[in-house]
Write a protein that holds these residues in place. Structure first.
Motif, PDB file in Angstrom:
ATOM      1  N   ALA A 129       0.847  -1.193   0.000  1.00 55.61           N
ATOM      2  CA  ALA A 129       0.000   0.000   0.000  1.00 55.61           C
ATOM      3  C   ALA A 129       0.881   1.241   0.000  1.00 55.61           C
ATOM      4  CB  ALA A 129      -0.923   0.004   1.212  1.00 55.61           C
ATOM      5  N   HIS A 130       0.744   2.031  -1.027  1.00 59.19           N
ATOM      6  CA  HIS A 130       1.451   3.322  -1.124  1.00 59.19           C
ATOM      7  C   HIS A 130       0.739   4.152  -2.181  1.00 59.19           C
ATOM      8  CE1 HIS A 130       4.486   6.370  -1.703  1.00 59.19           C
ATOM      9  NE2 HIS A 130       5.116   5.906  -0.638  1.00 59.19           N
ATOM     10  N   PRO A 131       0.409   5.400  -1.869  1.00 57.44           N
ATOM     11  CA  PRO A 131      -0.254   6.218  -2.897  1.00 57.44           C
ATOM     12  C   PRO A 131       0.693   6.534  -4.052  1.00 57.44           C
ATOM     13  CG  PRO A 131       0.243   7.534  -0.953  1.00 57.44           C
ATOM     14  CD  PRO A 131       0.591   6.118  -0.617  1.00 57.44           C
ATOM     15  N   ALA A 132       0.225   6.304  -5.242  1.00 59.92           N
ATOM     16  CA  ALA A 132       0.964   6.665  -6.458  1.00 59.92           C
ATOM     17  C   ALA A 132       0.060   7.614  -7.231  1.00 59.92           C
ATOM     18  CB  ALA A 132       1.296   5.432  -7.284  1.00 59.92           C
ATOM     19  N   GLY A 133       0.452   8.856  -7.299  1.00 61.11           N
ATOM     20  CA  GLY A 133      -0.384   9.861  -7.955  1.00 61.11           C
ATOM     21  C   GLY A 133      -0.640   9.537  -9.409  1.00 61.11           C
ATOM     22  N   PRO A 134      -1.688  10.124  -9.950  1.00 60.74           N
ATOM     23  CA  PRO A 134      -2.000   9.862 -11.358  1.00 60.74           C
ATOM     24  C   PRO A 134      -0.906  10.385 -12.276  1.00 60.74           C
ATOM     25  CG  PRO A 134      -3.385  11.620 -10.491  1.00 60.74           C
ATOM     26  CD  PRO A 134      -2.608  11.080  -9.343  1.00 60.74           C
ATOM     27  N   GLY A 135      -0.756   9.711 -13.400  1.00 57.53           N
ATOM     28  CA  GLY A 135       0.246  10.102 -14.392  1.00 57.53           C
ATOM     29  C   GLY A 135       1.156   8.936 -14.727  1.00 57.53           C
ATOM     30  N   HIS A 136       2.224   9.248 -15.398  1.00 59.44           N
ATOM     31  CA  HIS A 136       3.151   8.212 -15.851  1.00 59.44           C
ATOM     32  C   HIS A 136       4.217   7.934 -14.794  1.00 59.44           C
ATOM     33  CE1 HIS A 136       1.757   7.771 -20.014  1.00 59.44           C
ATOM     34  NE2 HIS A 136       1.365   9.034 -19.866  1.00 59.44           N
ATOM     35  N   TRP A 137       4.523   6.657 -14.636  1.00 60.65           N
ATOM     36  CA  TRP A 137       5.564   6.184 -13.725  1.00 60.65           C
ATOM     37  C   TRP A 137       6.429   5.172 -14.469  1.00 60.65           C
ATOM     38  CZ3 TRP A 137       6.186   7.885  -8.737  1.00 60.65           C
ATOM     39  CH2 TRP A 137       5.130   8.576  -8.159  1.00 60.65           C
ATOM     40  N   ILE A 138       7.665   5.087 -14.052  1.00 63.33           N
ATOM     41  CA  ILE A 138       8.539   4.000 -14.485  1.00 63.33           C
ATOM     42  C   ILE A 138       8.762   3.156 -13.244  1.00 63.33           C
ATOM     43  CG2 ILE A 138      10.808   3.335 -15.345  1.00 63.33           C
ATOM     44  CD1 ILE A 138      10.847   6.062 -16.822  1.00 63.33           C
ATOM     45  N   TYR A 139       8.325   1.894 -13.311  1.00 63.24           N
ATOM     46  CA  TYR A 139       8.520   1.037 -12.145  1.00 63.24           C
ATOM     47  C   TYR A 139       9.598   0.013 -12.450  1.00 63.24           C
ATOM     48  CZ  TYR A 139       5.771  -2.723 -14.287  1.00 63.24           C
ATOM     49  OH  TYR A 139       5.319  -3.714 -15.111  1.00 63.24           O
ATOM     50  N   GLU A 140      10.332  -0.325 -11.411  1.00 65.45           N
ATOM     51  CA  GLU A 140      11.347  -1.374 -11.493  1.00 65.45           C
ATOM     52  C   GLU A 140      11.036  -2.370 -10.391  1.00 65.45           C
ATOM     53  OE1 GLU A 140      16.166  -1.798 -11.198  1.00 65.45           O
ATOM     54  OE2 GLU A 140      15.150  -0.419  -9.852  1.00 65.45           O
ATOM     55  N   VAL A 141      10.935  -3.626 -10.732  1.00 64.43           N
ATOM     56  CA  VAL A 141      10.659  -4.670  -9.748  1.00 64.43           C
ATOM     57  C   VAL A 141      11.850  -5.615  -9.697  1.00 64.43           C
ATOM     58  CG1 VAL A 141       9.175  -6.618  -9.157  1.00 64.43           C
ATOM     59  CG2 VAL A 141       8.174  -4.543 -10.084  1.00 64.43           C
ATOM     60  N   VAL A 142      12.297  -5.883  -8.472  1.00 64.44           N
ATOM     61  CA  VAL A 142      13.358  -6.859  -8.247  1.00 64.44           C
ATOM     62  C   VAL A 142      12.795  -7.906  -7.289  1.00 64.44           C
ATOM     63  CG1 VAL A 142      15.691  -7.245  -7.387  1.00 64.44           C
ATOM     64  CG2 VAL A 142      15.145  -5.103  -8.556  1.00 64.44           C
ATOM     65  N   ALA A 143      12.682  -9.142  -7.778  1.00 68.37           N
ATOM     66  CA  ALA A 143      12.162 -10.239  -6.968  1.00 68.37           C
ATOM     67  C   ALA A 143      13.255 -11.284  -6.799  1.00 68.37           C
ATOM     68  CB  ALA A 143      10.934 -10.857  -7.637  1.00 68.37           C
ATOM     69  N   THR A 144      13.455 -11.702  -5.551  1.00 65.38           N
ATOM     70  CA  THR A 144      14.477 -12.715  -5.261  1.00 65.38           C
ATOM     71  C   THR A 144      13.853 -13.836  -4.432  1.00 65.38           C
ATOM     72  OG1 THR A 144      15.195 -11.514  -3.284  1.00 65.38           O
ATOM     73  CG2 THR A 144      16.415 -11.089  -5.312  1.00 65.38           C
ATOM     74  N   ASP A 145      14.414 -15.015  -4.572  1.00 69.13           N
ATOM     75  CA  ASP A 145      14.006 -16.169  -3.779  1.00 69.13           C
ATOM     76  C   ASP A 145      15.273 -16.812  -3.232  1.00 69.13           C
ATOM     77  OD1 ASP A 145      12.221 -17.969  -2.640  1.00 69.13           O
ATOM     78  OD2 ASP A 145      12.374 -19.353  -4.334  1.00 69.13           O
ATOM     79  N   HIS A 146      15.445 -16.745  -1.915  1.00 68.34           N
ATOM     80  CA  HIS A 146      16.633 -17.247  -1.230  1.00 68.34           C
ATOM     81  C   HIS A 146      17.922 -16.649  -1.829  1.00 68.34           C
ATOM     82  CE1 HIS A 146      13.522 -20.236  -0.255  1.00 68.34           C
ATOM     83  NE2 HIS A 146      14.132 -20.272   0.924  1.00 68.34           N
ATOM     84  N   GLY A 147      17.876 -15.345  -2.106  1.00 64.44           N
ATOM     85  CA  GLY A 147      19.042 -14.633  -2.613  1.00 64.44           C
ATOM     86  C   GLY A 147      19.258 -14.753  -4.113  1.00 64.44           C
ATOM     87  N   LYS A 148      18.485 -15.600  -4.783  1.00 64.33           N
ATOM     88  CA  LYS A 148      18.634 -15.769  -6.230  1.00 64.33           C
ATOM     89  C   LYS A 148      17.625 -14.877  -6.948  1.00 64.33           C
ATOM     90  CE  LYS A 148      18.618 -19.195  -9.870  1.00 64.33           C
ATOM     91  NZ  LYS A 148      17.448 -19.586 -10.593  1.00 64.33           N
ATOM     92  N   LEU A 149      18.086 -14.174  -7.960  1.00 63.38           N
ATOM     93  CA  LEU A 149      17.227 -13.279  -8.719  1.00 63.38           C
ATOM     94  C   LEU A 149      16.196 -14.074  -9.512  1.00 63.38           C
ATOM     95  CD1 LEU A 149      16.834 -10.256  -9.409  1.00 63.38           C
ATOM     96  CD2 LEU A 149      18.296 -10.635 -11.394  1.00 63.38           C
TER      97      LEU A 149
END
Length: 162
Positions: A129-149
């Motif tokens: 939960a975090h407010p993200a105002g209207p408009g364009h965003w560039i999102y980057e997601v980094v997901a790891t499982d037990h330290g492995k990307l």
């Protein structure tokens, strides 16, 4: 050289000089104004240290190639201050991760940028939960499982007014 316009006005060389100076003065003023706004609205920083980034290029490329070869896909959604992210391999099902971090950045400016760690709510489904105002965003997601990307992606998203 003079030119008579009508009965009372004579256009002289001084008038032409004033016209040319006014024309170029407006162009120069607009250019300086645009340059000032450009230099004060975005820092221009893409990476903190370009040398370190260049040394890590091959390693990063190999990690991204492994992710692409695995077939893992991600789907981001932002609605009413709730950020959801789904990880799956199409045809095989959800992908687990023990840590998912989403970084949101505006295409121009850094004042509204934020980072949030998404918590797992179901296999392959992560929420924060975090407010993200209207408009364009560039999102980057980094997901790891037990330290492995598991996933590292960056995309552009348009958040609509709620």
């Amino acid at each position: 050289m003079t030119a008579r316009i009508g009965n009372s006005f004579t256009f002289t060389g001084w008038h032409m000089l004033l016209t040319i100076c006014s024309f170029f003065g407006v162009i120069i003023a607009v250019n300086f104004t645009m340059a000032w706004y450009a230099s004060h609205s975005w820092s221009g920083i893409v990476v903190e240290n370009t040398y370190v980034a260049s040394q890590q290029f091959n390693e990063t490329t190999a990690e991204i190639r492994a992710i692409l070869d695995s077939g893992v896909t991600g789907k981001m959604a932002v609605q009413q201050g709730i950020i959801t992210y789904d990880l799956q391999i199409p045809g095989k099902g959800p992908v687990n991760a023990d840590k998912v971090v989403a970084n949101f950045k505006r295409p121009v400016g850094t004042a509204q940028d934020f980072s949030i760690e998404l918590r797992p709510e179901a296999p392959g489904h992560f929420v924060g939960a975090h407010p993200a105002g209207p408009g364009h965003w560039i999102y980057e997601v980094v997901a790891t499982d037990h330290g492995k990307l598991v996933m590292h992606e960056a995309n552009r998203i348009a958040v609509l007014e709620d």
